[in-house]
Design an enzyme around this catalytic site. Structure first.
Site, PDB file in Angstrom:
ATOM      1  CE  LYS A  11       1.510   5.056   4.119  1.00 51.41           C
ATOM      2  NZ  LYS A  11       2.873   5.077   4.422  1.00 51.41           N
ATOM      3  CG  ASP A 135       1.908   1.389   2.136  1.00 49.71           C
ATOM      4  OD1 ASP A 135       0.969   0.933   2.811  1.00 49.71           O
ATOM      5  OD2 ASP A 135       2.949   1.871   2.628  1.00 49.71           O
TER       6      ASP A 135
END
Ligand code: C5P
Length: 286
Positions: A11, A135
């Protein structure tokens, strides 16, 4: 079914703002997260204990590896007396600010839920994911989202546009905890306007998006490692609309309007950096 394969994408933080320090020691974030085409391949099959193997000598195969920890937590929470054999084909740089470990952990939770038919909802899995790391909930959904709180309060953006980036990871790693530990909120001069970013995203206005691509953690990581600033500078000179650090660093990604310029820039950067990649937005499946 005895075996499952899951893609675990990296990401980027397209923007990253820190609103303040929380009583629990974490920081209140406001960050726009985007999964990208650079991904690990996770294969899991049923076993009696938890076993982790990979193609990388840098990965541990015990609970320090978030994939192992995810499996441990899954069996603990579901009460299943079972194990799993996990194989990680590692492509995402480690300690890079790209959520590689978090993504692997999310893939293990998703895969185990499938393999053992435990029927946990994505919401349940995201709650479990937060116990692994800030995350990890994002990585359960992998939808472009504005993340708030520790990173777990996710507001998805409308189904996205495919953006192309040049991603460069310098030859060192950074510990997220150290970066947050040294963050001085009074030293932040430039913050992203996430509302403006989301408007630009809806309008597919590349210039306005690029203008809001700001990461306040650069105030720490770039001071500690000036090379990150030099990489940003070089990417801008090579024609990027903007270049910014992802997460707590040290990876830098650059947005290009022109695909030819992106390829030329890649050829320059890859001669100095082994870990340079052309990547694009990832919205699931292959
Ligand atoms: O949640 P995770 O274990 O990935 O976070 C690593 C470290 O980053 C935490 O120990 C904390 O120091 C810092 N962090 C933070 N605020 C967040 C997320 C992470 O301070 N929202």
């Amino acid at each position: 079914m005895d075996k499952v394969t899951i893609w675990a994408p990296a990401k980027l933080n397209l923007t990253l703002d820190v609103k303040g320090k929380r009583p629990d020691g974490y920081h209140e974030l406001e960050t726009i997260m985007q999964a990208i085409s650079l991904k690990d391949k996770i294969t899991i099959d049923k076993a009696n204990t938890i076993i982790v193997n990979s193609n990388s000598s840098q990965l541990s195969n015990d609970a320090n590896n978030l994939a192992y920890y995810a499996a441990e937590l899954f069996f603990q929470e579901t009460g299943k007396k079972a194990g799993v054999n996990i194989y990680i084909e590692k492509n995402i740089p480690i300690g890079a600010g790209l959520a590689g470990g978090s993504s692997n952990a999310a893939a293990v939770l998703l895969g185990l839920n499938h393999l053992y038919q435990t029927k946990l909802s994505l919401k349940d899995l995201a709650e479990l994911a937060l116990e692994i790391g800030s995350d990890v909930p994002f990585c359960i959904f992998n939808r472009t989202a504005l993340a708030r709180g520790r990173g777990e309060i996710l507001s998805p953006l409308p189904k996205g546009h495919t953006l192309n980036f040049l991603l460069v990871k310098p030859n060192f790693s950074v510990a997220t905890k150290d970066v947050f530990g040294q963050l001085d909120l009074d030293k932040i001069k430039k913050r992203p306007n996430n509302e403006a970013f989301i408007k630009a995203w809806r309008d597919m206005d590349l210039d306005k998006m690029a203008f809001e691509m700001i990461n306040v953690l650069e105030t720490v990581t770039v001071s500690l490692y000036p090379e990150i600033g030099l990489i940003k500078q070089r990417l801008l000179e090579l024609g990027a609309v903007n270049a910014v650090m992802s997460g707590s660093g040290p990876s830098v990604f650059a947005l290009f309007r022109d695909e030819d310029k992106l390829k030329i820039a890649y050829n320059y950067m890859v001669s100095d950096y082994d870990e340079a990649y052309i990547v694009s937005s990832y919205f699931g499946s292959e």
